[in-house]
Structures are given as C-alpha cells and as structure tokens.
Design an enzyme around this catalytic site. Structure first.
Site, short mmCIF file in Angstrom:
data_model
loop_
_atom_site.label_atom_id
_atom_site.label_comp_id
_atom_site.label_asym_id
_atom_site.label_seq_id
_atom_site.Cartn_x
_atom_site.Cartn_y
_atom_site.Cartn_z
CB CYS A 62 -8.88 1.20 -10.86
SG CYS A 62 -8.65 0.77 -9.12
CG HIS A 79 4.39 -2.91 8.22
ND1 HIS A 79 5.20 -3.64 9.03
CD2 HIS A 79 5.22 -2.17 7.44
CE1 HIS A 79 6.48 -3.37 8.76
NE2 HIS A 79 6.51 -2.46 7.79
CD GLU A 101 2.87 8.77 -4.37
OE1 GLU A 101 1.93 8.24 -3.79
OE2 GLU A 101 2.88 9.01 -5.59
ZN LIG Z 1 1.07 4.75 -5.27
#
Ligand SMILES: [Zn+2]
Length: 166
Positions: free
Chosen positions: A31, A75, A154
């Site tokens: 994770c 945010h 991203e």
């Molecule tokens: Zn990431």
C-alpha cells in the site's frame, strides 16, 4: 453542406486541475504512503453537429461543468469506498482509514472526498469523472453525442484515458 468526416471537441485548461492527496493499494500486501499530485483533466466529446449552431457541444458549458467536477475533488484527500483492503469510515468529524484491519490514517472529514471507486488510480478517476460528466450532460438534455473520452494526468507524461461510447 456537411462533409463525410466526423467531429470531436477537446478541452484542457489550466483550471481543469485538482491538487489532491491519495494513495493506492497494489496486489499482495503493498500500500502506498499518502502523497499528492497536481492532476489535470482533458475531455473530448464526439458527436453529430448541432443542426442550427454547427458545433458538437458548447465549449463554455463544457468548461463550466468540468471546472465544477474538478473543484469538487480539489484540495482533498481522495479515498476509495470500494476497496476490499481498506475500511474507510466516517466517525464524527473525522474519517478513519484502516488497511487490512490495521488503523492507518485519521483525517478531518471536511478535507476528504469519499469516492465510489475501488482504488484512486488515474484510470478510476477518469471513469468517475466521465460518469459524472455524462450525468450532467444528460440533465442538460445534450443530444447527438456519441462518445466521451476523459484523460487524467497525474504527472507530466503520465496519464490514463477512459473512453465510453454513448
Ligand atoms: Zn500517486
């Protein structure tokens, strides 16, 4: 006289971004730690030309919807509600997150966005944004659209694309 080609429109703007925190789970027992991205969205609509204005869809309207969708998760800590390894629970003013049964994070509820997806990968974010855009387009009575393509980046040079035929 319309030609035989097809039309599509795309929008990506400096304000179609969301700066959010997330972490993803991998197969096995891995994770990620919490970290953030300056995500950027780009959307493409394909479809027939509107018969009286000769466009596929109104850019102004599309930008407005996309800004609203991006702002809703800007945010925030993005947390998936459908991940079998994660237990995400609202407790009073907080959201607690456990990974494989072990407590991991406690966040202020106002800083979280709980999402109906299994993992906060860019693939799943792109699909979710597409679903939300599609619902908005439907409620506006948009017609003649044949496909939505959503790209979520991203990092520079690293993005996912989700495409759905309508
Ligand atoms: Zn990431």
């Amino acid at each position: 006289m319309p030609g035989r080609g097809e039309f599509r429109i795309s929008v990506t703007k400096d304000d179609l971004v969301f700066s959010s925190a997330h972490f993803i789970t991998f197969s096995g027992h891995r994770c990620e730690g919490l970290h953030g991205h300056n995500y950027r969205a780009r959307v493409t609509l394909e479809g027939a030309l509107h018969e009286t204005v000769w466009f596929v869809f109104d850019f102004v309207e599309l930008k407005k919807i996309m800004r609203r969708l991006c702002n809703s998760i800007d945010h925030k800590v993005l947390l998936p509600l459908g991940n079998p390894k994660l237990k995400v629970e609202e407790v009073g003013d907080t959201v607690t997150v456990a990974y494989e049964g072990a407590p991991r994070y406690v966040f202020p509820k106002a800083d979280c966005s709980l999402l109906p997806i299994p993992n906060t990968t860019v693939e799943m974010l792109a699909e979710m944004l597409t679903d939300r855009l599609r619902a908005e387009l439907t409620s506006l009575g948009a017609h003649g659209l044949t496909a939505i393509e959503m790209e979520v980046e991203e990092n520079f040079g690293q993005w996912a694309v989700y495409r759905v035929t309508l």
